[in-house]
Design a protein around this motif. Sequence first.
Motif, PDB file in Angstrom:
ATOM      1  N   MET A 187       0.403   3.722  35.821  1.00 43.35           N
ATOM      2  CA  MET A 187      -0.648   3.111  36.685  1.00 43.35           C
ATOM      3  C   MET A 187      -1.332   2.328  37.427  1.00 43.35           C
ATOM      4  O   MET A 187      -2.085   4.124  37.427  1.00 43.35           O
ATOM      5  N   GLY A 188      -2.425   1.057  37.231  1.00 46.63           N
ATOM      6  CA  GLY A 188      -3.769   1.265  38.229  1.00 46.63           C
ATOM      7  C   GLY A 188      -4.527   1.755  36.702  1.00 46.63           C
ATOM      8  O   GLY A 188      -5.269   2.264  37.387  1.00 46.63           O
ATOM      9  N   PHE A 189      -4.430   0.930  35.498  1.00 47.21           N
ATOM     10  CA  PHE A 189      -4.592   1.382  34.325  1.00 47.21           C
ATOM     11  C   PHE A 189      -5.854   0.808  34.537  1.00 47.21           C
ATOM     12  O   PHE A 189      -6.325  -0.452  34.257  1.00 47.21           O
ATOM     13  N   HIS A 190      -7.722   1.228  34.957  1.00 51.46           N
ATOM     14  CA  HIS A 190      -8.807   1.151  35.202  1.00 51.46           C
ATOM     15  C   HIS A 190      -9.926   0.946  34.410  1.00 51.46           C
ATOM     16  O   HIS A 190      -9.898   0.065  33.779  1.00 51.46           O
ATOM     17  N   GLY A 191      -9.728   1.819  33.798  1.00 51.21           N
ATOM     18  CA  GLY A 191     -11.282   2.514  32.670  1.00 51.21           C
ATOM     19  C   GLY A 191     -11.305   2.027  31.261  1.00 51.21           C
ATOM     20  O   GLY A 191      -9.853   2.439  31.026  1.00 51.21           O
ATOM     21  N   ILE A 192     -11.385   1.651  30.546  1.00 46.42           N
ATOM     22  CA  ILE A 192     -11.628   1.542  29.261  1.00 46.42           C
ATOM     23  C   ILE A 192     -12.737   2.066  28.290  1.00 46.42           C
ATOM     24  O   ILE A 192     -13.710   1.943  28.936  1.00 46.42           O
ATOM     25  N   VAL A 210      -9.388   3.951  21.178  1.00 49.44           N
ATOM     26  CA  VAL A 210      -9.808   3.410  22.733  1.00 49.44           C
ATOM     27  C   VAL A 210      -9.038   3.989  24.250  1.00 49.44           C
ATOM     28  O   VAL A 210      -7.861   4.248  24.190  1.00 49.44           O
ATOM     29  N   PHE A 211     -10.033   4.544  24.315  1.00 50.95           N
ATOM     30  CA  PHE A 211      -9.333   5.571  25.052  1.00 50.95           C
ATOM     31  C   PHE A 211      -9.325   5.021  26.771  1.00 50.95           C
ATOM     32  O   PHE A 211     -10.088   4.094  27.213  1.00 50.95           O
ATOM     33  N   CYS A 212      -8.284   5.110  27.775  1.00 48.76           N
ATOM     34  CA  CYS A 212      -7.456   4.519  28.789  1.00 48.76           C
ATOM     35  C   CYS A 212      -7.266   5.443  30.349  1.00 48.76           C
ATOM     36  O   CYS A 212      -7.213   6.782  29.829  1.00 48.76           O
ATOM     37  N   GLY A 213      -7.861   5.116  31.022  1.00 51.06           N
ATOM     38  CA  GLY A 213      -8.516   6.279  32.400  1.00 51.06           C
ATOM     39  C   GLY A 213      -7.133   5.161  33.291  1.00 51.06           C
ATOM     40  O   GLY A 213      -7.297   4.241  33.480  1.00 51.06           O
ATOM     41  N   ALA A 214      -6.960   5.970  34.346  1.00 51.01           N
ATOM     42  CA  ALA A 214      -5.476   5.779  35.775  1.00 51.01           C
ATOM     43  C   ALA A 214      -5.424   5.446  36.410  1.00 51.01           C
ATOM     44  O   ALA A 214      -6.303   7.010  36.691  1.00 51.01           O
ATOM     45  N   GLU A 215      -5.963   4.692  37.160  1.00 52.20           N
ATOM     46  CA  GLU A 215      -6.147   6.016  38.923  1.00 52.20           C
ATOM     47  C   GLU A 215      -4.875   5.959  39.855  1.00 52.20           C
ATOM     48  O   GLU A 215      -4.854   7.129  40.295  1.00 52.20           O
ATOM     49  N   PHE A 216      -3.759   5.480  39.922  1.00 53.94           N
ATOM     50  CA  PHE A 216      -2.523   6.231  40.735  1.00 53.94           C
ATOM     51  C   PHE A 216      -1.364   6.449  40.078  1.00 53.94           C
ATOM     52  O   PHE A 216      -1.653   6.520  38.893  1.00 53.94           O
ATOM     53  N   HIS A 217      -0.966   8.060  41.111  1.00 59.06           N
ATOM     54  CA  HIS A 217      -0.279   8.516  40.637  1.00 59.06           C
ATOM     55  C   HIS A 217       1.370   7.577  40.732  1.00 59.06           C
ATOM     56  O   HIS A 217       1.706   7.452  42.303  1.00 59.06           O
ATOM     57  N   ILE A 218       1.912   8.597  40.084  1.00 59.19           N
ATOM     58  CA  ILE A 218       3.057   7.767  39.846  1.00 59.19           C
ATOM     59  C   ILE A 218       3.940   8.653  39.625  1.00 59.19           C
ATOM     60  O   ILE A 218       3.601   9.237  38.674  1.00 59.19           O
ATOM     61  N   PRO A 219       5.929   8.248  39.507  1.00 63.67           N
ATOM     62  CA  PRO A 219       6.970   9.878  39.128  1.00 63.67           C
ATOM     63  C   PRO A 219       6.746   9.163  37.680  1.00 63.67           C
ATOM     64  O   PRO A 219       6.524   7.771  36.995  1.00 63.67           O
ATOM     65  N   PRO A 230       5.648  11.985  46.367  1.00 62.06           N
ATOM     66  CA  PRO A 230       4.113  11.734  45.868  1.00 62.06           C
ATOM     67  C   PRO A 230       3.574  13.058  44.960  1.00 62.06           C
ATOM     68  O   PRO A 230       2.651  12.772  44.034  1.00 62.06           O
ATOM     69  N   ASP A 231       3.738  14.170  45.370  1.00 61.17           N
ATOM     70  CA  ASP A 231       3.264  14.976  44.913  1.00 61.17           C
ATOM     71  C   ASP A 231       3.926  15.397  43.957  1.00 61.17           C
ATOM     72  O   ASP A 231       3.204  16.065  43.324  1.00 61.17           O
ATOM     73  N   LYS A 232       4.935  15.429  43.433  1.00 58.14           N
ATOM     74  CA  LYS A 232       5.115  15.320  42.330  1.00 58.14           C
ATOM     75  C   LYS A 232       5.108  14.380  41.052  1.00 58.14           C
ATOM     76  O   LYS A 232       5.424  14.064  40.020  1.00 58.14           O
ATOM     77  N   TRP A 233       4.042  13.708  41.624  1.00 62.95           N
ATOM     78  CA  TRP A 233       3.759  12.414  40.553  1.00 62.95           C
ATOM     79  C   TRP A 233       1.999  13.004  40.351  1.00 62.95           C
ATOM     80  O   TRP A 233       2.007  13.752  40.012  1.00 62.95           O
ATOM     81  N   GLY A 234       2.570  12.253  38.740  1.00 60.15           N
ATOM     82  CA  GLY A 234       1.246  12.887  38.023  1.00 60.15           C
ATOM     83  C   GLY A 234       0.684  11.062  37.485  1.00 60.15           C
ATOM     84  O   GLY A 234       1.075  10.028  37.565  1.00 60.15           O
ATOM     85  N   CYS A 235      -0.846  11.642  37.173  1.00 56.34           N
ATOM     86  CA  CYS A 235      -1.535  11.042  36.083  1.00 56.34           C
ATOM     87  C   CYS A 235      -1.950  11.096  34.937  1.00 56.34           C
ATOM     88  O   CYS A 235      -1.996  11.831  34.528  1.00 56.34           O
ATOM     89  N   GLU A 277      -7.868  15.207  44.530  1.00 54.25           N
ATOM     90  CA  GLU A 277      -6.862  16.345  45.546  1.00 54.25           C
ATOM     91  C   GLU A 277      -5.999  15.521  45.844  1.00 54.25           C
ATOM     92  O   GLU A 277      -4.665  15.501  46.282  1.00 54.25           O
ATOM     93  N   ASN A 278      -5.665  14.714  45.043  1.00 52.78           N
ATOM     94  CA  ASN A 278      -4.238  14.255  44.139  1.00 52.78           C
ATOM     95  C   ASN A 278      -3.846  13.162  45.604  1.00 52.78           C
ATOM     96  O   ASN A 278      -1.690  13.410  45.882  1.00 52.78           O
ATOM     97  N   GLY A 279      -4.154  12.518  46.564  1.00 52.16           N
ATOM     98  CA  GLY A 279      -4.144  12.509  47.438  1.00 52.16           C
ATOM     99  C   GLY A 279      -3.007  10.913  47.495  1.00 52.16           C
ATOM    100  O   GLY A 279      -3.267  10.039  46.496  1.00 52.16           O
ATOM    101  N   HIS A 280      -2.045   9.984  48.221  1.00 50.94           N
ATOM    102  CA  HIS A 280      -1.685   9.415  48.314  1.00 50.94           C
ATOM    103  C   HIS A 280      -1.721   8.828  49.302  1.00 50.94           C
ATOM    104  O   HIS A 280      -0.998   7.906  50.354  1.00 50.94           O
ATOM    105  N   ASP A 281      -2.775   9.270  50.368  1.00 50.92           N
ATOM    106  CA  ASP A 281      -3.329   7.965  51.503  1.00 50.92           C
ATOM    107  C   ASP A 281      -4.872   7.879  51.563  1.00 50.92           C
ATOM    108  O   ASP A 281      -5.936   8.978  50.971  1.00 50.92           O
TER     109      ASP A 281
END
Lengths: 647, 647
Positions: A187-192, A210-219, A230-235, A277-281
Motif C-alpha cells: 500500500m502507498g506504492f510510490h517510487g518506481i 521494474v522496481f517498486c517502493g511502497a510507503e505504507f506499513h500494512i498487515p 500496527p507494530d506487526k505491519w510490514g512493507c 522508525e516504522n512509525g504509524h503517526d
Amino acid sequence: MDRDSSNKAGNELDTEVVNARRGFLGKSAMLGLAGATLGLAGCKEEGSAAKGSASASAAAAAKGGGGHEIAPGQLDDYYAFTSAGHGGEARIIGLPSGRTLKRIPVFNIDCMVGWGITNESKKIIGTKADGSLEYKTGDTHHVHGSYKDGTYDGRFLWVNDKIHSRLARIRMDTMECDKITKLPNVMGFHGIFPDKCDPVDPKINYTTRVFCGAEFHIPLPNDGHDVNDPDKWGCLFTCVDADSMEVKWQCRVDGNMDLVATSYDGKLAASNQYNTENGHDLTSMMSAERDACVFFNVARIEAMVKAGKFVTIGSSKVPVVDGRKAANGDPKSALTCYVPVGKNPHGVNASPDGKYFVCSGKLSPTATVIDLSLVLKWFAGELKTERDAVVAEPEIGLGPLHTAFDGRGNAYTSLFLDSQCVKWNVDAAIAQYKGDKNAKVIIEKMDVHYQPGHNYASMGETKEADGKYLNSGNKFSKDRFLPVGPLHPETEQLIDISGATMKLVADHTAYSEPHDGIIVRRDVVKTRQIYNMDDFPLAVKPENAGITRQGNKVTVRMMSVAPNYSLPEIKVKKGDEVTLILTNHDKVEDLTHGCAIPTYDICFIVNPQETKSVTFKADHAGAFWIYCTHFCHALHLEMRSRLLVEA
Amino acid sequence: MDRDSSNKAGNELDTEVVNARRGFLGKSAMLGLAGATLGLAGCKEEGSAAKGSASASAAAAAKGGGGHEIAPGQLDDYYAFTSAGHGGEARIIGLPSGRTLKRIPVFNIDCMVGWGITNESKKIIGTKADGSLEYKTGDTHHVHGSYKDGTYDGRFLWVNDKIHSRLARIRMDTMECDKITKLPNVMGFHGIFPDKCDPVDPKINYTTRVFCGAEFHIPLPNDGHDVNDPDKWGCLFTCVDADSMEVKWQCRVDGNMDLVATSYDGKLAASNQYNTENGHDLTSMMSAERDACVFFNVARIEAMVKAGKFVTIGSSKVPVVDGRKAANGDPKSALTCYVPVGKNPHGVNASPDGKYFVCSGKLSPTATVIDLSLVLKWFAGELKTERDAVVAEPEIGLGPLHTAFDGRGNAYTSLFLDSQCVKWNVDAAIAQYKGDKNAKVIIEKMDVHYQPGHNYASMGETKEADGKYLNSGNKFSKDRFLPVGPLHPETEQLIDISGATMKLVADHTAYSEPHDGIIVRRDVVKTRQIYNMDDFPLAVKPENAGITRQGNKVTVRMMSVAPNYSLPEIKVKKGDEVTLILTNHDKVEDLTHGCAIPTYDICFIVNPQETKSVTFKADHAGAFWIYCTHFCHALHLEMRSRLLVEA
C-alpha cells in the motif's frame, strides 16, 4: 542570494545559519493546527493574481523567455513524459514550448478515447464480477522509460498508481497503456525505476525489471487480521518483470520506502526511507534524527528466490524474501544495506556517470552523496559501516527534495521550503566532505515559483544527460497566472541550464498534479502513425460485418469510412446483451472516428485501422442515434447510424 | 490565393469556379467507401512530423509569433472558455499564451478533484437507483457566458452535452459546475445560446434564458413506440431558465436544428437547419438544394404557453408548442420563421452591431446574411417571403462553417475544406448582393492548419467585440507537432486580427476535441479565491468533528489542517455504510488537501474552507491508509489517517 552563501563544511547541520528559517520544522509547530501553515511560509508573499503586480513576477518577467520560443509550425526539441498525480493520467509535453501533445489515460476514465468504457480498456484496467470497473481513480507519481546501454530505447514507459498499488506500462509506439499490474500486499506504492542492466549478465544491457517502493506499513496479508496492532505491519519492495508485467519477487524491509533509483550496472536498486522508525503517526515518523537509503542486492535476492528460500503472503504466490536488518547481519550474504542519510529524505537519484546516488534530506538541509562502489564494497564485507558509503553531505538549502544532473558534474536540487532550485557541484561536495574548506559546492540558487517538488533535466537520468533544460514541477503558482477560482493551476517551470547561470525560460501551467517526468530527445521516440488492422483479433471486415444473434446476445460488427458507418440501422430487442465491434477502415493518418450512443453512456474513438468494442444491455426501448464524435469530414455531423431497441 | 479572387455577385452557386474542388461533394462520391477520404483532401499534403520539413510549416514559422509572447510571471490579457468535445469537460485557456489555466470537469469523471466521486458532484451529475452515476460520458460542444447590457457579466457559463442531452452551468466565481439539467424528449442536443434581454421587458437587460437546439429526430416520446417509423419522429427547440435551470418550454420544428444564436433585443432566437428534409439517412439529409435558419419569436411562444395552448409529451411536464410550418401559416401569429439559406449550413452567428445573423453554407460555398429587422417585419406580416430577409449571400470559399466578428464590420469565417480563415466585409457583401459589382467582399484569406471547425474572436459575441484576437479551432494538426502515435493533437491557432492583415500568433495544441469557445477580457472575470465555510451545510467544525454511528451507518466528520487530518484513525466494521465528510480548515489561498482511500476507489480534493463528502460500503476488511493527494506542506507525504475495517 545572501542566504545561500553559507556553504559550510562538514556533515552536521549548521544550526546558527539555518535555524531562523527552519525553526518551524520542530515537531510541535508542525503538529499543532496553529503552526501548520508555517510549512508554507512562501504563501505569505501571495498577492491577488488579478493585480499582476507581485515583485517576484515582475522580476521573472524581466528575465524571461527569449530565444526558446517555438514558432507556429516549428517542432519542439524534446518530449517530456510526465505523470499527472491524482489526475490518474500520464501526459506528453513538447519542450521548450510546453505544448501538451497528448494526455495518456491510464488509471482514470477518459470518455474522449473511451478509456474505461471500451471492453479492451476495461480488461486492462480490471473489472469486478459484474463487469464494472474495479477502480476509476488513480494517483500517478513517477514516469520512467525503458533503457538500453544506459539510455532510453523508446520501447516503454512505466507509471505507478499510489492509491491502488498498480504499475502501468505505456507502449511508446502508440503512446497507449497496454498493461496494468496490481502489486500484492503493498500500500502507498510510490517510487518506481526500471533496471538498466542485468545484475549478473552484462549482455542483457537493457531493462528487464521494474522496481517498486511502497510507503505504507500494512498487515501482511491485509485481510482484517492485526488491524489494531500496527507494530506487526510490514512493507515490501517489489520487482516486476518488464516484459510480462508479472510480479517476480518482493523483499520485506525495515522502515518504509519512497522513491527508487537503479545503478547503471544493474547490481543495485535503492529506495530512500522517510520512516525508518516504522512509525504509524506523524510524531513517530519524525522521531529519528537520521533516516536511511536502503540498497537491494538484486543478484543475491534472485539467487535466494531461485533457491526457494522465500515465503508467500496470504493468497499471493509471489516469493517474498526477508530484507530486514535482523535477517541480514552479515554483509557478505546480506540482501539489503541501510545507509544512514539526512532526516525524512525525499528523493534518490542516480548521477549520469553511474557513480553516485544522491538522497535529499527534506527535513535536513542536506543532500547525501552515496558512492555505489562503496556500497558494493560493503556487500563484499570490505566496508566498516554502511555510513562509510557516504562521500558527501553538503548543506544545500531548506526542504531539499529531488536532484537532477546536467552531465557536467553538477546537480540541481529542488528546495521546497526555500522555493528555489540549487545548482551544486558533486566533486566539490566530495572534496568539502573530505575537508577542503575552499571547495565551492553551491554554484547558484534560483527562485522558482513556488514550492518545487520534482525536478528533472533533459536526458538527465541517462548516460546521455545533455544539460540543456531543467524542469521544475512547482506545487503552487499563486500570482503567476490569471485567477481561475479557489484552485490555482500548478506550474512546470522550464529552466535553461546550458550556460554558466540558470535562465528561466517559461512558466507552463499544469493541471494538478504535475508530479514527475522525464525529458527525452525527440530522435529517441519512434511512433506508429497507423495501426495494423490484423493486430486486432476482433477486426471487422466486409466478409464478417453485420449483425448476428445467439439467444439474447447480439453481436454488431460495424465498419467506419468517412462519413459513413457501414450499418445505417441496428435493430435489437429490449433486454438483449449487445456487443458492438467497430473497425475504422480509413487509412488516412489521424482520420479518427468516434462512436457515441445517447442514453447508453457509450463514447469512444477508433483510430485508422483500429478496432474497439463495447458490450451493454439494451435495457430501455426507443430510437437512439449513434453518431461520430470525432470530427472526420465535412459531413461529420451527418455521420450516423441508429440503434432501435424494440420494447 | 488565386482561387479566392472569384467574388462573384449573386446568390447562385458559381459552378464553373468551384466545381473542380467541390465535385466530390456530390452524393455518390461521399456515400461510397472509395470516395470517402476525398472529404479530407488536405490530408494528402501530410508528411511525417518527425521530418519537420513540410513547406506549410516552414512558411508559417516564418510568419510566427513575435510580440505576443507572455513571459514567465506575466499575465495573459484574455480568458478563453472552451468546450472539450467528447472529453466531456470545459477548459480555461489564457490568451495569447495558450496556457491551460484550468480543466473544469462537467460531464466527465475527474479523479483529481473528485468529480463523479464525491456525493456533492454525484448529486449534480445524477445517479441511478443504486447510487452509481447515471452517466460517465459527455460530449461538450458549446460554451457561452451570461450577458448584461449586451456583453458578458461574468456570472455564469453554460455548456451542453450532446450525447445525453444535458445543459450544464458553471459558476464563474469558483469556475465549477453547479447544475446539470437533462432536456426531455430531445436527442443530439447541439447548439446553445443564452438570451441577452427579455423579449418584452427591456429593463431585464440580462440573461434569463438559455436556448437549446437539437439535431436528431426521435419518437415523441422515445419509449419504444414508432421506432420503425422515422417519419413520425420529431425535433424540439428548448428554453431553459437561466437561474433555476428548469426547462421552461419547448417548440417543435420542421427539420432539425444545429447551432443557436440570439438577438441583442431578446426578441429572436434562431437555429441553422442542416436537415430541413427531416431525413433519416445521409442521402436524404442532403437532398434539398437549400436548407434554412429557423427563427423563434420568443414573446409569442411564451404568450402561447401562458395561454395554456401547448401539449406535453410522455412523462415530461414541459409545455410544448407547435412551431412547424403547417401550424404557422400566418406570419402575424407565427411562432417560427424559416429563412432559406445555403445547403446543409453549419453555424449561425450574431454580428456585434445587433443587426445580422450569418449562416454558413457548409455544402454551399456561401455565407447567408439575414437582417433581423426584416425577420421582425416578416413576423409583422410586412415582408413578402422569408427569403426576403436575406440581404447578402457572398461566396466565401469551400466548407464555410462558423463566423466571428471584429466589431469593425468584418466577418471571419472558417473554411473547413479550404483549410482557411476568410475575412470578409459585411457591408460590402450587402452592397454586392444589391448589385454593386465593384464591392470588395473578400478582404483576405489565410491558411490555417488544418480543417478548421469553430472560430471565435475576442469579445466577438458581444457588443464589445474588440477585434484583437481570433482563435481557429482546427480538427487536424498533421505535421505541426512532434508525433505522439496514431492520434495527433488538435490545434487552437491564435490569429492577431487587429491589423490590416491577419497574423498567425501561435499554434496551441488541444486535447481532442477543442470544439467551441469564447474569448473574454480578463477584467470581466472576478473569481473567489477562498470558499466560505458556511456555504457548506455539512461543514465539519471542532464542535461536531468525530465519528458517530447509527446502526450500521457510520458518519466520519474530519478536518484537515496541513499536515494533519483531525482523526489519526477511523475504526469501522465490515459491512458498515461509511460517510466521510471532510472540511479543509486551512485558510491560506490554494492550500488544498486531497483525500485518497486505497482499495476503496476514493480520491478527491478539498480547497481552503471547502467541505466535501463520500459515502461507501466498507465491504472488505483490513487497514487502509487515508492519505493527502494534493501537495500541501513539506510533510505532505506524512499527512495520513487510517481506516481500520474490522472483519
